[in-house]
Design an enzyme around this catalytic site. Structure first.
Site, PDB file in Angstrom:
ATOM      1  N   LYS A  11       3.615  -6.429  11.728  1.00 41.38           N
ATOM      2  CA  LYS A  11       2.753  -6.844  10.615  1.00 41.38           C
ATOM      3  C   LYS A  11       3.044  -8.293  10.214  1.00 41.38           C
ATOM      4  O   LYS A  11       4.193  -8.666  10.019  1.00 41.38           O
ATOM      5  CB  LYS A  11       3.037  -5.912   9.443  1.00 41.38           C
ATOM      6  CG  LYS A  11       2.105  -6.069   8.304  1.00 41.38           C
ATOM      7  CD  LYS A  11       1.843  -4.721   7.708  1.00 41.38           C
ATOM      8  CE  LYS A  11       1.410  -4.793   6.279  1.00 41.38           C
ATOM      9  NZ  LYS A  11       1.017  -3.483   5.788  1.00 41.38           N
TER      10      LYS A  11
ATOM     11  N   ARG B 262       0.845  -1.197   0.000  1.00 46.93           N
ATOM     12  CA  ARG B 262       0.000   0.000   0.000  1.00 46.93           C
ATOM     13  C   ARG B 262       0.877   1.243   0.000  1.00 46.93           C
ATOM     14  O   ARG B 262       2.012   1.209   0.436  1.00 46.93           O
ATOM     15  CB  ARG B 262      -0.897   0.022   1.240  1.00 46.93           C
ATOM     16  CG  ARG B 262      -2.053  -0.952   1.172  1.00 46.93           C
ATOM     17  CD  ARG B 262      -2.918  -0.848   2.421  1.00 46.93           C
ATOM     18  NE  ARG B 262      -3.548   0.446   2.519  1.00 46.93           N
ATOM     19  CZ  ARG B 262      -3.511   1.228   3.604  1.00 46.93           C
ATOM     20  NH1 ARG B 262      -2.861   0.842   4.683  1.00 46.93           N
ATOM     21  NH2 ARG B 262      -4.121   2.392   3.613  1.00 46.93           N
TER      22      ARG B 262
ATOM     23  N   ARG C 262      -1.377   5.544  13.107  1.00 53.23           N
ATOM     24  CA  ARG C 262      -0.286   5.260  14.056  1.00 53.23           C
ATOM     25  C   ARG C 262      -0.828   5.397  15.459  1.00 53.23           C
ATOM     26  O   ARG C 262      -1.666   6.266  15.716  1.00 53.23           O
ATOM     27  CB  ARG C 262       0.833   6.302  13.908  1.00 53.23           C
ATOM     28  CG  ARG C 262       1.599   6.073  12.658  1.00 53.23           C
ATOM     29  CD  ARG C 262       2.925   6.785  12.683  1.00 53.23           C
ATOM     30  NE  ARG C 262       3.329   6.909  11.289  1.00 53.23           N
ATOM     31  CZ  ARG C 262       3.805   8.022  10.746  1.00 53.23           C
ATOM     32  NH1 ARG C 262       3.976   9.093  11.484  1.00 53.23           N
ATOM     33  NH2 ARG C 262       4.129   8.040   9.484  1.00 53.23           N
TER      34      ARG C 262
HETATM   35  C1  BTN Z   1       0.401  -3.726   2.328  1.00 48.47           C
HETATM   36  O1  BTN Z   1       1.206  -2.825   2.066  1.00 48.47           O
HETATM   37  O2  BTN Z   1       0.077  -3.965   3.486  1.00 48.47           O
HETATM   38  C2  BTN Z   1      -0.187  -4.552   1.232  1.00 48.47           C
HETATM   39  C3  BTN Z   1       0.727  -5.682   0.816  1.00 48.47           C
HETATM   40  C4  BTN Z   1       0.121  -6.582  -0.227  1.00 48.47           C
HETATM   41  C5  BTN Z   1       1.109  -7.592  -0.739  1.00 48.47           C
HETATM   42  C6  BTN Z   1       0.476  -8.593  -1.659  1.00 48.47           C
HETATM   43  S1  BTN Z   1       1.552  -9.940  -2.028  1.00 48.47           S
HETATM   44  C7  BTN Z   1       0.452 -10.497  -3.251  1.00 48.47           C
HETATM   45  C8  BTN Z   1      -0.071  -9.273  -3.967  1.00 48.47           C
HETATM   46  N1  BTN Z   1       0.821  -8.891  -5.047  1.00 48.47           N
HETATM   47  C9  BTN Z   1       1.408  -7.732  -4.814  1.00 48.47           C
HETATM   48  O3  BTN Z   1       2.233  -7.184  -5.571  1.00 48.47           O
HETATM   49  N2  BTN Z   1       0.986  -7.216  -3.649  1.00 48.47           N
HETATM   50  C10 BTN Z   1       0.015  -8.076  -3.009  1.00 48.47           C
END
Ligand code: BTN
Length: 319
Positions: free
Chosen positions: A181, A116, A314
């Site tokens: 996380k 994100r 946060r």
């Molecule tokens: C975040 O930042 O919390 C979201 C992360 C999401 C990661 C997943 S891994 C599978 C899918 N493909 C990606 O490129 N991103 C999501």
């Protein structure tokens, strides 16, 4: 290179000669490929004179037929890649190519995993789950309301079922253990949300990862939390079952059907937080979420509602 890895994945010794014969290449070509495997995928391979080559630990790879054998209540076809830039990016390309949804894209690693707010999602080989489910949404904005929170709840319940009891949610869609996380969700949409569109539900779960230098935020994994290794095929099958269950509830009753269960699992309910929106910061107390999944904060004694993919929360030290 990955054919060689598949020969080595049992964790036993294999002679250079046997590997060369299986691949139809010379022993020195085997040696070169092994060097590549170590450098590219970060694997460690033992080399013992007279015995051959052995992976430092056996490797269980993702397998679409194993996943569908374990998944009883749905039959989304799954494409498993050894390596891809991003499963979300590949899912979007597949939509462009006209592939019919629903379908799943998985990969053993991502070279440009997306997180994100423009972050990168660190995605080492064969350790975690990188999963994208594509759904077709037909003229129903309501079906998109709170969808990323619904996915968060399905991921959370998958982890709980596998024994990660301390996991909880952080608005909008992080799954945490304490402040660390363990899973993240990224939804990407293509098409017209008011007419026909496709939504990619991207899920990254830290499964067996034990170290990663490049992760910018505090993180943990299922293995670090439990001391156990997890079968990723079983995990992916279970994740599909949970997604199917929660998506059906969402489709039948809208986000309202999920709201209170989501709030019960929100780790920061009632906490003092700062909401970050670009360069702006809003301090308040978390009241909960509304019927569309937006965050309700008490700011200077007044309730305010916030939504949008670029926001992040946060904790304030005093809560
Ligand atoms: C975040 O930042 O919390 C979201 C992360 C999401 C990661 C997943 S891994 C599978 C899918 N493909 C990606 O490129 N991103 C999501």
């Amino acid at each position: 290179m990955l054919t060689l890895l598949k020969l080595l994945k049992d964790g036993r010794f294999h002679s250079g000669q046997a590997l060369g014969a299986a691949l139809g290449v010379s022993r020195s070509a085997v040696w070169k490929q092994l060097q590549h495997l170590e450098a590219e995928l970060g694997l460690s391979i033992h080399k013992v004179r007279g015995r051959g080559y052995q992976l430092s630990a056996p490797l269980a790879l993702l397998d679409s037929s194993e996943i569908s054998a374990k998944a009883v209540s749905y039959d989304w076809p799954a494409q498993v890649y050894d390596s891809i830039d991003s499963t979300n990016a590949e899912a979007l390309r597949a939509v462009e190519r006209g592939q019919a949804a629903p379908f799943v894209v998985l990969s053993e690693r991502q070279t440009a995993g997306r997180g994100r707010r423009g972050r990168k999602w660190v995605s080492p080989f064969a350790e975690n789950v990188y999963y994208s489910l594509v759904l077709r949404i037909d003229g129903g904005m309501r079906q998109l309301e709170g969808l990323s929170l619904v996915v968060g709840l399905a991921v959370l319940q998958t982890l709980r079922e596998l024994g990660i009891a301390a996991a909880g949610l952080k608005w909008p869609n992080d799954v945490l253990v304490g402040q660390k996380k363990i899973a993240g969700i990224l939804l990407e949409l293509v098409g017209d949300p008011a007419d026909v569109c496709h939504v990619v539900l991207g899920v990254g779960i830290n499964v067996n990862m034990q170290s990663a230098d490049e992760v910018e935020q505090q993180w943990t994994s299922m293995r670090l939390e439990s001391g156990k290794m997890f079968d990723r095929n079983q995990l992916v099958a279970l994740l599909g079952e949970m997604l199917q269950r929660y998506l059906a509830r969402h489709q039948a009753g809208g986000f309202l059907a999920i709201q209170s269960e989501w709030e019960q699992n929100h780790l920061w309910q009632g906490r003092s937080v700062s909401l970050i929106a670009g360069v702006n910061q809003i301090d308040g107390e978390v009241l909960g979420i509304d019927g569309q999944g937006a965050l309700r904060l008490k700011v200077d004694g007044v309730e305010k509602v916030f939504s949008g993919g670029e926001l992040s929360l946060r904790l304030r030290d005093d809560s």
